[in-house]
Design a protein around this motif. Structure first.
Motif, short mmCIF file in Angstrom:
data_model
loop_
_atom_site.label_atom_id
_atom_site.label_comp_id
_atom_site.label_asym_id
_atom_site.label_seq_id
_atom_site.Cartn_x
_atom_site.Cartn_y
_atom_site.Cartn_z
N SER A 1 -28.32 40.19 48.48
CA SER A 1 -29.06 41.34 49.01
C SER A 1 -28.40 42.65 48.59
O SER A 1 -29.08 43.61 48.19
CB SER A 1 -29.13 41.26 50.53
OG SER A 1 -29.93 40.16 50.94
N LYS A 2 -27.07 42.70 48.68
CA LYS A 2 -26.36 43.91 48.27
C LYS A 2 -26.51 44.17 46.77
O LYS A 2 -26.66 45.32 46.33
CB LYS A 2 -24.88 43.79 48.63
CG LYS A 2 -24.60 43.85 50.14
CD LYS A 2 -23.12 43.77 50.43
CE LYS A 2 -22.85 43.90 51.92
NZ LYS A 2 -21.39 43.82 52.24
N TYR A 3 -26.48 43.10 46.01
CA TYR A 3 -26.66 43.18 44.56
C TYR A 3 -28.03 43.77 44.23
O TYR A 3 -28.15 44.72 43.44
CB TYR A 3 -26.48 41.78 43.99
CG TYR A 3 -26.58 41.62 42.49
CD1 TYR A 3 -26.52 42.70 41.61
CD2 TYR A 3 -26.71 40.35 41.94
CE1 TYR A 3 -26.59 42.52 40.24
CE2 TYR A 3 -26.76 40.15 40.56
CZ TYR A 3 -26.71 41.24 39.72
OH TYR A 3 -26.77 41.05 38.36
N ALA A 4 -29.07 43.22 44.84
CA ALA A 4 -30.43 43.68 44.57
C ALA A 4 -30.63 45.12 45.06
O ALA A 4 -31.26 45.94 44.37
CB ALA A 4 -31.43 42.74 45.23
N GLU A 5 -30.10 45.44 46.24
CA GLU A 5 -30.25 46.79 46.76
C GLU A 5 -29.53 47.80 45.87
O GLU A 5 -29.99 48.94 45.70
CB GLU A 5 -29.71 46.87 48.19
CG GLU A 5 -30.52 46.09 49.21
CD GLU A 5 -31.95 46.58 49.34
OE1 GLU A 5 -32.21 47.77 49.05
OE2 GLU A 5 -32.83 45.77 49.70
N ARG A 6 -28.40 47.38 45.29
CA ARG A 6 -27.68 48.27 44.37
C ARG A 6 -28.53 48.56 43.14
O ARG A 6 -28.60 49.70 42.67
CB ARG A 6 -26.35 47.64 43.97
CG ARG A 6 -25.51 48.51 43.04
CD ARG A 6 -24.15 47.89 42.79
NE ARG A 6 -24.25 46.64 42.06
CZ ARG A 6 -24.32 46.55 40.74
NH1 ARG A 6 -24.28 47.65 39.99
NH2 ARG A 6 -24.40 45.38 40.14
N LEU A 7 -29.20 47.53 42.60
CA LEU A 7 -30.08 47.75 41.45
C LEU A 7 -31.23 48.69 41.82
O LEU A 7 -31.58 49.58 41.02
CB LEU A 7 -30.63 46.41 40.96
CG LEU A 7 -29.62 45.44 40.32
CD1 LEU A 7 -30.33 44.13 39.94
CD2 LEU A 7 -28.96 46.05 39.09
N CYS A 8 -31.79 48.51 43.00
CA CYS A 8 -32.87 49.40 43.44
C CYS A 8 -32.38 50.85 43.53
O CYS A 8 -33.06 51.78 43.07
CB CYS A 8 -33.40 48.95 44.80
SG CYS A 8 -34.33 47.40 44.78
#
Length: 369
Positions: A290-297
């Motif tokens: 989740s943190k990985y994806a939110e960082r990309l966003c």
């Protein structure tokens, strides 16, 4: 006059051997053993040249040194020296006198001289071997032989020099033909590689396409648990309608570049189609995913906010994530789950990520309510 046909015959035999070796190499997967096979095949070619001795008037034993030229030029000094082992052993076995002199002059010296011109790109095939290197190597060996003859005989006759010039022409011609053959083989290999790359690469973003992504992801999934992220560019249709398809294509290039530069090093990103991308990740922890994806966003949103797109509907991405519960799960099922999670991200406001597990839990609560 017949004695002049002997070196010509040897040179033709050498060219034929090189052609056969290249065809064997292209048909067999021997790249991982090439550091062993190269000196072995080179040594055998030298031995075959030793079986056709030259007439005494040429002042040479045979053309055993020519295969060593290619070994040193293409593979470097270690392989060139290893290539001299077999012919050196045979020389010691068959020559009663001057064996070491012949080994040094006809094998060791050519290995050292040719290695000076070595470039590691010649071995990989990404760089053609210059013809001038072949001429330079043959010329240096020619001058070395004249010098040694002068030191030993103290009488360099014009007849000997002319015979050596004839042998220089024969060696140079054979060596140049071999270099041209190797370069042509490398060009064919590079063309094939380029065609394979084009077939597996998205022409717009230069990312891998779905065709190349699927087998790689399937192989990874057979070995371990992995996660799939479906990434979709938000508001892309509106952007295309307002700015045109050329600007839309440029936006996709920029998005792909941002994603490629900020994903984890071991992850694999591809273009799924349209404005969608797909990411194979080795991360399976839900919180870190989740943190990985939110960082990309966040990175995408910040990048395009700084590019003065604030007068337009924000350029952002939405992400859906699914993790395989166990290895060897069907890949298409994981992709479908990630796609379903992506729909939830879109439905709940965009510019966010959603785990498929959370979608499952939400659906279960609704059913139990």
């Amino acid at each position: 006059m017949n004695e002049y046909l002997v070196p010509l015959t040897s040179a033709c035999t050498l060219v034929t051997l090189n052609y056969m070796a290249m065809k064997v190499r292209s048909k067999m997967l021997i790249d991982s053993y090439e550091h062993l096979l190269a000196p072995l095949l080179t040594g055998l070619a030298s031995i075959l040249m030793m079986l056709v001795p030259l007439p005494e008037l040429f002042g040479l034993v045979d053309l055993r040194s020519v295969p060593i030229f290619m070994a040193g030029l293409r593979y470097g000094l270690p392989v060139a020296l290893l290539s001299t082992v077999l012919p050196s052993g045979l020389t010691l076995f068959t020559q009663d006198s001057q064996a070491w002199f012949i080994i040094v002059q006809e094998l060791i010296a050519p290995a050292l001289i040719s290695s000076i011109f070595h470039n590691k790109e010649y071995r990989s095939g990404f760089l053609d071997i210059p013809i001038r290197h072949g001429l330079q190597i043959c010329s240096f060996v020619f001058l070395l032989r004249l010098l040694i003859h002068e030191l030993l005989e103290s009488n360099l006759s014009w007849l000997y020099a002319l015979d050596q010039l004839f042998m220089l022409a024969i060696m140079s011609a054979a060596f140049i033909i071999i270099i041209v053959m190797v370069n042509d083989e490398n060009k064919s290999w590079r063309l094939q590689r380029q065609l394979e790359l084009q077939a597996n690469q998205d022409s717009l973003t230069k990312l891998p396409n779905l065709r190349s992504f699927m087998p790689i992801a399937s192989n990874a999934l057979h070995k371990r648990r992995v996660s799939i992220m479906m990434i979709d560019l938000d508001n892309f249709k509106q952007y295309n309608d307002q700015f045109g398809h050329l600007e839309g294509d440029q936006l996709l290039r920029e998005i792909s570049s941002v994603l490629r530069n900020h994903i984890h090093e071991q992850d694999y990103l591809a273009r799924y189609g349209g404005e969608e991308f797909i990411l194979l990740s080795s991360e399976i922890n839900p919180l870190r995913l989740s943190k990985y994806a939110e960082r990309l966003c966040s990175i995408v949103a910040d990048t395009f906010h700084q590019k003065n797109f604030t007068d337009f509907t924000p350029i952002t991405i939405s992400i859906g994530i699914s993790t395989a519960e166990e290895p060897q799960v069907e890949l298409r099922r994981i992709i479908s789950e990630a796609d379903h999670a992506l729909y939830e991200s879109k439905h709940h406001g965009k510019n966010r990520s959603t785990l498929y597990k959370h979608v499952q839990l939400t659906n279960e609560k609704k059913m139990n309510a």
